[in-house]
Every structure is written in structure tokens, then in C-alpha cells.
Design a protein around this motif. Structure first.
Motif, PDB file in Angstrom:
ATOM      1  N   GLU A 256       0.831  -1.201   0.000  1.00 32.80           N
ATOM      2  CA  GLU A 256       0.000   0.000   0.000  1.00 32.80           C
ATOM      3  C   GLU A 256       0.869   1.254   0.000  1.00 32.80           C
ATOM      4  OE1 GLU A 256      -2.538  -0.426   3.362  1.00 32.80           O
ATOM      5  OE2 GLU A 256      -3.861  -1.901   2.396  1.00 32.80           O
ATOM      6  N   GLY A 257       1.988   1.206   0.725  1.00 37.35           N
ATOM      7  CA  GLY A 257       2.885   2.351   0.754  1.00 37.35           C
ATOM      8  C   GLY A 257       3.498   2.628  -0.609  1.00 37.35           C
ATOM      9  N   ARG A 258       3.903   1.577  -1.282  1.00 35.84           N
ATOM     10  CA  ARG A 258       4.463   1.739  -2.620  1.00 35.84           C
ATOM     11  C   ARG A 258       3.422   2.236  -3.604  1.00 35.84           C
ATOM     12  NH1 ARG A 258       7.556  -4.017  -1.962  1.00 35.84           N
ATOM     13  NH2 ARG A 258       9.481  -3.212  -0.997  1.00 35.84           N
ATOM     14  N   LEU A 259       2.217   1.715  -3.488  1.00 38.00           N
ATOM     15  CA  LEU A 259       1.151   2.143  -4.392  1.00 38.00           C
ATOM     16  C   LEU A 259       0.842   3.625  -4.200  1.00 38.00           C
ATOM     17  CD1 LEU A 259      -0.708   1.056  -6.591  1.00 38.00           C
ATOM     18  CD2 LEU A 259      -2.396   0.521  -4.820  1.00 38.00           C
ATOM     19  N   GLN A 260       0.859   4.071  -2.952  1.00 39.35           N
ATOM     20  CA  GLN A 260       0.641   5.497  -2.682  1.00 39.35           C
ATOM     21  C   GLN A 260       1.742   6.340  -3.297  1.00 39.35           C
ATOM     22  OE1 GLN A 260       0.203   6.078   1.534  1.00 39.35           O
ATOM     23  NE2 GLN A 260      -1.718   4.913   1.644  1.00 39.35           N
ATOM     24  N   LYS A 261       2.984   5.858  -3.229  1.00 41.52           N
ATOM     25  CA  LYS A 261       4.103   6.573  -3.849  1.00 41.52           C
ATOM     26  C   LYS A 261       3.864   6.747  -5.358  1.00 41.52           C
ATOM     27  CE  LYS A 261       7.496   7.156  -0.710  1.00 41.52           C
ATOM     28  NZ  LYS A 261       8.283   8.415  -0.504  1.00 41.52           N
ATOM     29  N   VAL A 262       3.411   5.666  -5.990  1.00 44.16           N
ATOM     30  CA  VAL A 262       3.170   5.722  -7.428  1.00 44.16           C
ATOM     31  C   VAL A 262       2.031   6.685  -7.730  1.00 44.16           C
ATOM     32  CG1 VAL A 262       2.530   4.399  -9.484  1.00 44.16           C
ATOM     33  CG2 VAL A 262       4.037   3.372  -7.772  1.00 44.16           C
ATOM     34  N   GLN A 263       0.949   6.603  -6.945  1.00 40.31           N
ATOM     35  CA  GLN A 263      -0.197   7.490  -7.170  1.00 40.31           C
ATOM     36  C   GLN A 263       0.188   8.952  -7.005  1.00 40.31           C
ATOM     37  OE1 GLN A 263      -2.782   5.727  -4.242  1.00 40.31           O
ATOM     38  NE2 GLN A 263      -3.838   4.424  -5.747  1.00 40.31           N
ATOM     39  N   HIS A 264       0.956   9.248  -5.980  1.00 40.76           N
ATOM     40  CA  HIS A 264       1.412  10.622  -5.764  1.00 40.76           C
ATOM     41  C   HIS A 264       2.339  11.074  -6.888  1.00 40.76           C
ATOM     42  CE1 HIS A 264       0.623  10.134  -1.161  1.00 40.76           C
ATOM     43  NE2 HIS A 264      -0.481  10.409  -1.837  1.00 40.76           N
ATOM     44  N   TRP A 265       3.167  10.151  -7.355  1.00 40.66           N
ATOM     45  CA  TRP A 265       4.097  10.492  -8.436  1.00 40.66           C
ATOM     46  C   TRP A 265       3.347  10.774  -9.734  1.00 40.66           C
ATOM     47  CZ3 TRP A 265       8.827  12.167  -8.751  1.00 40.66           C
ATOM     48  CH2 TRP A 265       9.509  12.126  -9.980  1.00 40.66           C
ATOM     49  N   LEU A 266       2.324   9.983 -10.006  1.00 39.39           N
ATOM     50  CA  LEU A 266       1.530  10.198 -11.212  1.00 39.39           C
ATOM     51  C   LEU A 266       0.833  11.555 -11.180  1.00 39.39           C
ATOM     52  CD1 LEU A 266      -0.077   6.664 -11.750  1.00 39.39           C
ATOM     53  CD2 LEU A 266       1.341   7.883 -13.398  1.00 39.39           C
ATOM     54  N   ILE A 267       0.424  11.963  -9.980  1.00 29.33           N
ATOM     55  CA  ILE A 267      -0.236  13.267  -9.856  1.00 29.33           C
ATOM     56  C   ILE A 267       0.779  14.392  -9.819  1.00 29.33           C
ATOM     57  CG2 ILE A 267      -1.681  14.693  -8.367  1.00 29.33           C
ATOM     58  CD1 ILE A 267      -2.995  12.075  -7.381  1.00 29.33           C
ATOM     59  N   GLY A 268       1.804  14.220  -8.965  1.00 25.67           N
ATOM     60  CA  GLY A 268       2.764  15.301  -8.775  1.00 25.67           C
ATOM     61  C   GLY A 268       3.668  15.526  -9.961  1.00 25.67           C
TER      62      GLY A 268
END
Length: 395
Positions: free
Chosen positions: A377-389
């Protein structure tokens, strides 16, 4: 140092010298000598069934002139005969193509009994004699030579194409070992026009024997994976139709291994996973090539158009970003230089995901299956934030 008998430079090095190309090693034949004389002169014998000797100083291989008699199937089904009365012309007669059946004396005199120089000028691969048909591996070798020299304008003579087709239709290629077929294929994949290897095999009806799953492929490589200068990719071993009686150990150089891996993955990416597994199992290709082909097949689309966080994370995990020995760097090399921004985007995302450390979650009290779930879940959040940011890259 004095040698027993007469010494000749033969085969690929002579061909390459006449083409003003750099030869990676020398191929020497000695006429009129015995094994005992070679040993007395300080040479070390390295071939058991066929006398090949290592020079005591230069450490190059010197083979006694030989004739061959076919016995059995495959490329190893030969009985080799050497004696001081075997002539150079007899030795050259057993070679594959006329352009590989020339020799240079130690005085620099060209010996060309079968018209190799003329065929070289005409840029033609032509078999030396009907004995070509006794070694089905030469069909693959001819296709590999075409992959190497096609950019210079070379083609295969019609009568040689007919003979190759005859060998394929009679099922002779099925008697080859999977290991040797893969070695020829891997070496061809590192040549400047690798696609010509498969196109010629298709032309002579040979593709279905070992590469059935690729029978409908167009073999079109993208520009950045086509001619890359990785020619002469045999790691210092020419192998131009010589010493069929000796089991060769052939290794590609690192650069050639890399381009062969990339091209293999790309050529297979439109196949199904089951087809890739069947093909790689039949050829007994290395697990790394199988893994890379499956990786490209599954994630080539995501690599080019990263959209969803879940699929991006799967690409990173499957390519081994989070462990040593992965294939992430190789996967990124499938992107051309025109997409260097996308390549950089993936590299930065990989760094972000790698920041998720198990120790951080252990300190929070996670353990067992819950630890793995929390890290996911932590890695997935990193990816989601990266896709947005960082934004979705332009593709």
C-alpha cells in the motif's frame, strides 16, 4: 618460431581482410605436419577427436589440414581424418561458403581454389560443394552471415538457397541440438541486421522447425534496436565453417549479449506468454531471456504509456527494481532516445518506490502478512502521488 609443415591463414580472417574489416582472431591451418611434430615443436594439443594445437607463445589455435566423412545426423556426425598428405585444397573443400574457403600463405599469397574472391566481389554467399548438405547447421550459419553482411549488399546464391530449402524440407534441421540452435540464434541477434536471420530462415522453409511461434512475425526492429554496430559479435571466435569436428565454446561479449537480449524481447513481445514459454523451452535459451521476453510481453504497453498506478507498480516489481539482478535497466533500453524524458520519468519513479523500506513498517508494529500488505500500500501510494505530482509523461 618455426612451424612444422606449411602454415596458412584461412577462413573468416582472410575474408574480412579482403573486405577491409577487422578480424577478431586468426584461423590457422597447417599442411604436411603430424601431431607428433606439433608436440615436438612446443604446441599443446587441445582437440581430442580432431588435432587442434595451441601455439606456445601466441596462444592461437592451429589445426592440421583435414578431410571429413559424414556419419550420422546433425552437425557433429562427422569422422575427421588428418595426415600430412591432406592438401590445403582438400581442407578448404569441406568449408561452408566460397568466401570462407580462401587462404593466405605466410608469404601473403592468396589461395582461392573455389572462386571465393569473385563471390566476395559480387557479394554472394555460395556453398563450396555438395558437402554443404552434410551439415544442417550451415543453414543457420548462412542466415547469420547474411545478418552480419546484409548492410554491405550481400545476398545468397540461388543454388545455395535451393540447397538450404532442401535440407529444411527433409527435416535435417531437427537433428541439431537445441543448445547449438540457440547459440547461432543468439549470435545472429547481435548482428547489424538481425532480422535477416529470421527472414532467410523463413525463405528456405526452415523457420517452422525451431521457431514455429515466430512464423507470422514481420521481424521489424525499431530503429534504435536495428543496426547498432554490434557486428562480429562472436566474442573473438569466428567459427566460419571451421573445425566442425571440435565442440566449440562460444560466448558473446557483454555489449553483444545485451543487444541480443533486447532484440529477443522485442521480437517476442506480440506472442502470448504460453507461446514465449514454448519457444524458449524448445530452444533451451537462458532463463534471463525467457524472463525478459515475458516481461516485455506483459508490460511493453505500460512502459510506453504509464497510466494506472497499479500497472506501473507491477512493472517495477516484475522488472526487479526492488531486488538485485532485475531487468529494469534493460526494459528501459527498449525506449528510444526520443523518449529519454519517459525513461527518466521511470527511473525517478523507481527511486521513489525504493524509498519504501520494511524497517519503517516494522518499527510501526507491522509483521508477517500485514507487513507485506502495508508495504504494498505504501508503494502504491508513492506511485499514485508520483503520477499526480510529476504528471503523466507525454507519450
Amino acid at each position: 618460431m618455426a612451424h612444422p609443415g606449411q602454415v596458412f591463414l584461412v577462413g573468416g580472417p582472410v575474408r574480412d581482410q579482403l573486405l577491409s574489416l577487422k578480424a577478431h582472431d586468426n584461423d590457422w591451418v597447417i599442411v604436411g605436419a603430424t601431431p607428433e611434430q606439433m608436440l615436438s615443436a612446443g604446441f599443446t594439443q587441445v582437440g581430442k577427436d580432431f588435432p587442434v594445437f595451441l601455439h606456445p607463445e601466441a596462444k592461437e589455435e592451429y589445426a592440421l589440414a583435414r578431410t571429413e566423412r559424414k556419419q550420422g545426423h546433425g552437425y557433429q556426425g562427422f569422422i575427421c581424418h588428418t595426415s600430412p598428405d591432406v592438401t590445403l585444397e582438400q581442407d578448404l573443400l569441406r568449408r561452408d561458403f566460397t568466401i570462407n574457403a580462401m587462404a593466405l600463405s605466410d608469404q601473403g599469397e592468396l589461395v582461392d581454389p573455389y572462386g571465393g574472391q569473385q563471390d566476395l566481389e559480387n557479394k554472394i554467399f555460395r556453398h563450396v560443394s555438395p558437402a554443404f548438405a552434410e551439415d544442417p547447421l550451415r543453414v543457420l550459419r548462412g542466415a547469420r552471415f547474411l545478418a552480419r553482411f546484409h548492410h554491405l549488399g550481400f545476398s545468397v546464391a540461388q543454388e545455395t538457397l535451393a540447397l538450404m530449402t532442401q535440407l529444411a524440407e527433409k527435416g535435417e534441421l531437427a537433428h541439431l541440438s537445441a543448445e547449438r540452435v540457440w547459440k547461432e540464434t543468439e549470435r545472429a541477434l547481435a548482428e547489424p541486421d538481425a532480422e535477416q536471420y529470421f527472414l532467410l530462415l523463413r525463405k528456405v522453409q526452415a523457420l517452422n522447425t525451431w521457431w514455429l511461434e515466430l512464423s507470422k512475425s514481420d521481424f521489424e526492429l525499431p530503429d534504435h534496436l536495428s543496426s547498432n554496430g554490434a557486428s562480429q559479435s562472436e566474442g573473438g571466435k569466428q567459427g566460419d565453417g571451421r573445425k566442425e569436428c571440435v565442440q566449440e565454446k562460444i560466448d558473446l561479449g557483454e555489449a553483444a549479449q545485451n543487444i541480443a537480449l533486447l532484440r529477443w524481447g522485442y521480437l517476442l513481445h506480440d506472442l502470448s506468454a504460453a507461446e514465449i514459454r514454448a519457444l524458449c523451452e524448445r530452444l533451451r535459451c537462458p532463463k534471463r531471456h525467457l524472463d525478459f521476453a515475458l516481461l516485455v510481453q506483459g508490460y511493453f504497453g505500460v512502459l510506453q504509456q504509464p497510466q494506472e498506478a497499479e500497472s506501473c507498480l507491477q512493472l517495477l516489481e516484475k522488472s526487479g527494481v526492488l531486488k538485485q539482478g532485475g531487468l529494469f535497466a534493460e526494459l528501459l533500453q527498449l525506449l528510444p532516445d526520443s523518449k529519454s524524458d519517459l525513461r527518466e520519468w521511470w527511473q525517478q519513479l523507481a527511486e521513489q518506490v525504493s524509498e519504501v523500506k520494511a524497517q519503517d513498517y516494522i518499527e510501526q508494529g507491522f509483521k508477517g502478512p500485514e507487513l507485506g500488505k502495508a508495504m504494498k500500500e505504501g508503494r502504491l501510494q508513492k506511485v499514485q502521488h508520483w503520477l499526480i505530482g510529476a504528471g503523466k509523461p507525454e507519450v
